[in-house]
Design an enzyme around this catalytic site. Structure first.
Site, PDB file in Angstrom:
ATOM      1  N   ASP A  70      15.112  70.268 -19.924  1.00 54.47           N
ATOM      2  CA  ASP A  70      13.747  69.761 -20.114  1.00 54.47           C
ATOM      3  C   ASP A  70      13.465  69.415 -21.571  1.00 54.47           C
ATOM      4  O   ASP A  70      12.772  70.167 -22.262  1.00 54.47           O
ATOM      5  CB  ASP A  70      12.733  70.797 -19.625  1.00 54.47           C
ATOM      6  CG  ASP A  70      11.313  70.245 -19.537  1.00 54.47           C
ATOM      7  OD1 ASP A  70      11.140  69.024 -19.676  1.00 54.47           O
ATOM      8  OD2 ASP A  70      10.380  71.030 -19.319  1.00 54.47           O
TER       9      ASP A  70
ATOM     10  N   GLU B 141       8.092  71.274  -9.360  1.00 58.64           N
ATOM     11  CA  GLU B 141       7.008  72.055  -9.960  1.00 58.64           C
ATOM     12  C   GLU B 141       5.758  72.066  -9.081  1.00 58.64           C
ATOM     13  O   GLU B 141       4.634  71.977  -9.566  1.00 58.64           O
ATOM     14  CB  GLU B 141       6.681  71.525 -11.359  1.00 58.64           C
ATOM     15  CG  GLU B 141       7.825  71.658 -12.338  1.00 58.64           C
ATOM     16  CD  GLU B 141       7.454  71.221 -13.735  1.00 58.64           C
ATOM     17  OE1 GLU B 141       7.802  71.943 -14.683  1.00 58.64           O
ATOM     18  OE2 GLU B 141       6.822  70.162 -13.885  1.00 58.64           O
TER      19      GLU B 141
ATOM     20  N   GLU C 169       6.873  67.569 -27.254  1.00 55.19           N
ATOM     21  CA  GLU C 169       6.496  68.764 -26.508  1.00 55.19           C
ATOM     22  C   GLU C 169       7.227  70.003 -27.015  1.00 55.19           C
ATOM     23  O   GLU C 169       6.643  71.080 -27.128  1.00 55.19           O
ATOM     24  CB  GLU C 169       6.793  68.548 -25.023  1.00 55.19           C
ATOM     25  CG  GLU C 169       6.525  69.764 -24.157  1.00 55.19           C
ATOM     26  CD  GLU C 169       6.884  69.545 -22.701  1.00 55.19           C
ATOM     27  OE1 GLU C 169       6.854  70.536 -21.945  1.00 55.19           O
ATOM     28  OE2 GLU C 169       7.209  68.403 -22.315  1.00 55.19           O
TER      29      GLU C 169
END
Length: 662
Positions: free
Chosen positions: A329, A256, A357
């Site tokens: 993820d 990332e 998340e």
């Protein structure tokens, strides 16, 4: 049937004569024992003695060091009218003391004890994604507790961790700022380490791989460059002068946009081994994350194996590869990351995400132990060296944003200590410590407890149902990971940051073809699983669209078509979320009003969110399936164009200070 059940429960509850409870704000977590200040504790003077002197309500306790016991392990035995806690070190005595206090708090007998325990993993660690400015990436409970560490708050944090066996804390975000290694930051880390040390907790730091350039002023961060190696040696020596028991580094590299050894033509092993070499004289470790993916990859789920398998066996012995539980993820449901069974020569650790998340942030009640136990049903605990959990802790009064989110912090610690514990055992412990009072260790509380227990055990599957059932994944809104936006696909953004990359809905069906005829992700799994997942008729239905592009009229085990089953799953999730609210409403007389009201408000949000997820997803996918929503399913109350304009209001994602960077 449900109406009758709730009527019966309400009648039963109405027969209880329970005094009003004092309001609580959740700040004491599950450690709600009142101080008694006994002088019945003798033996080794240590933190364990202080805890027992303050909170133990029973008879005499003796603390003693005993050779031959495992590190951090302990025994608790009743001998001649006394309770004897023995351990090889002070940390073991502390864990034994908390075990004894847990028995007391949950109303268990403590008169005839013969207990012997030791942790399954030596390293049981929280990863805090905290930034220097106090924001917390994926944090839903306020700012960082490390920004301006309050001694009272830090002591409670240390006690909570030690009470469930957590013995390590990474203080800062894996997207590390170079200033984490500045002398000023290291002095601050030393102050935190000094406060945590009495509770057996070592501190670690996430590092930016380009620190030799950005902090040291060098022209390169090449891990094989002599000047770079020397810079790291000097920096590590500085750290250990300040923090003699410093644990080591956590590294996110070449992921990332974060810098890493590949920027200099080197491998992950080159980078990790260089750091391992400078840490080894101090007995420090490197936790090197395997969360990598490239924009050009046809399947993001394949990337970790592609990058790390060629390096298996090339890492130093004080390097641990830290792997997220799933290959993409932290989705509500994923298969396990195939890297766990593919790598055979390299120490590995699992990274779970305690903070929610992708699971409703701090608004949804989702108990995560069942998810983690599902992982361990595929990956043998003994194949791993350690457990890490991305923390859900902030400076909110109740620590986690949602009172029930505290249970996930608790469950992570208990599973890191003993992964054979069941989700039910852990939830029972947490409930008894969190909502019980001295007057309700009886049949009344057991009925209350059973209702909340089932709610917790069902909550993860309910979340999967109303968000992404049957293997659907990563269809969240483009600017946050909270609400549904399966249509999000603006021009110019990389494909794997958009939901259509994952769901691939069309007139034929939906799902990501990861079979041998597709991305061949199934080939990364052991042969038995490869065959199972590769065949649409044997693939588990809860992972069906993860591995297959499923025709809308494919016949499911229920006898329904895939489209009809999808509609029923979404609808089931909505009804489950409403059911949770009804269960909670029924226990109002037996919960203090502050926590009851705060949790009730969250459950109402969750029930509404579940409707939004169902309506948005079914209406959108219906544009591809061209099939009616079954009559026995509650039909959406919104129109698709309304849903596509709607943004679920959630402050922590709307606020640019949240630390969200994508």
């Amino acid at each position: 049937m449900k109406r009758f059940f709730f009527s019966a429960i309400l009648l039963l509850l109405a027969g209880w004569s329970v005094a009003a409870t004092t309001d609580e704000d959740g700040s004491r977590l599950w450690l709600r024992l009142d101080a008694v200040n006994t002088n019945a504790i003798t033996g080794v003077k240590c933190t364990a003695m202080t805890e027992l002197q303050t909170y133990w309500q029973g008879g005499p306790v003796v603390l003693k060091h005993q050779k031959g016991l495992a590190k951090d392990g302990y025994t608790i035995k009743s001998q001649n009218g006394k309770t004897v806690i023995a351990a090889s070190d002070d940390a073991g005595l502390l864990y034994g003391a908390y075990h004894l206090l847990r028995l007391q708090q949950t109303g268990q007998p403590t008169a005839s004890l013969d207990i012997s325990e030791q942790p399954f993993y030596d390293l049981r660690i929280l990863n805090h994604w905290d930034n220097p400015n106090g924001t917390v990436e994926r944090g839903f409970a306020g700012k960082s507790i490390f920004l301006n560490p309050d001694p009272v708050r830090m002591k409670m944090y240390a006690r909570a961790n030690a009470s469930v066996g957590i013995n390590g804390t990474v203080l800062n975000n894996v997207n590390a700022k170079p200033e984490a290694l500045s002398t000023e930051s290291l002095q601050k880390a030393k102050g935190i380490a000094d406060q945590l040390r009495p509770y057996g907790i070592r501190v670690y730091l996430s590092i930016n791989f380009a620190s030799p350039i950005k902090v040291g002023g060098l022209k390169t961060a090449d891990p094989l460059d002599a000047d770079v190696i020397n810079w790291w040696k000097e920096k590590v020596n500085e750290i250990y002068r300040l923090i003699p028991d410093f644990g080591g580094f956590l590294v996110k590299a070449n992921s990332e946009g974060e810098p890493g050894p590949q920027d200099f033509g080197r491998s992950h092993a080159d980078g990790a081994n260089m750091l391992a070499g400078v840490l080894k004289p101090h007995k420090g470790i490197v936790m090197w994350r395997a969360f990598v993916y490239a924009p050009q990859s046809p399947d993001r789920a394949n990337q970790a194996c592609l990058e790390f398998m060629p390096l298996d066996g090339q890492f130093a012995d004080n390097v641990i590869i830290q792997i997220k539980n799933g290959p993409v993820d932290f989705q509500p449901r994923e298969p396990y990351s195939p890297l766990f069974t593919a790598m055979q020569k390299t120490p590995m650790m699992v990274e779970f995400q305690i903070t929610q998340e992708y699971l409703g942030a701090a608004n949804h009640l989702v108990y995560l132990a069942p998810m983690w136990k599902e992982f361990f049903s595929f990956v043998k605990p003994a194949s791993l060296k350690a457990m890490a959990g991305v923390a859900n802790i902030g400076d909110d009064t109740n620590w986690c944003g949602h009172h029930f989110a505290q249970s996930n912090w608790y469950a992570f610690g208990r599973l890191a200590w003993n992964p054979s514990l069941t989700s039910e055992q852990i939830a029972n412990e947490w409930l008894a410590q969190t909502f019980s009072t001295q007057s309700n260790h009886n049949s009344k509380f057991s009925i209350l407890n059973s209702q909340l227990l089932q709610l917790m055990l069902d909550s993860r599957e309910a979340c999967v149902n109303y968000m992404m059932p049957l293997g659907i994944h990563h269809i969240f809104a483009g600017t946050h990971h909270y609400g549904p936006e399966p249509w999000y696909s603006p021009k110019g953004i990389r494909a794997d940051w958009t939901p259509p990359y994952y769901h691939k809905a069309d007139s034929i069906g939906m799902g990501f073809d990861r079979t041998l005829n597709g991305s061949a992700n199934v080939k990364q799994y052991p042969d038995s699983l490869c065959r199972l997942y590769n065949d649409i008729n044997t693939c588990p239905e809860n992972l069906l669209t993860w591995f297959h592009h499923v025709p809308w009229d494919f016949r499911m085990k229920s006898g329904r078509t895939f489209w009809d089953e999808l509609c029923h799953k979404y609808d089931e999730g909505v009804h489950q979320a409403r059911h949770f609210l009804a269960v909670w409403d029924a226990v109002q007389p037996y919960i203090d009003s502050q926590r009851f009201n705060e949790i009730q408000r969250k459950l109402r949000i969750q029930a509404r969110d579940a409707e939004w997820w169902r309506d948005a997803c079914l209406l959108y996918f219906q544009t591809f399936s061209h099939r009616p929503i079954p009559q026995d399913v509650e039909h959406p109350v919104h129109n698709l164009d309304e849903m596509m304009k709607f943004r679920i209001p959630i402050t922590m994602y709307e606020n640019p200070e949240c630390g969200y960077t994508k």
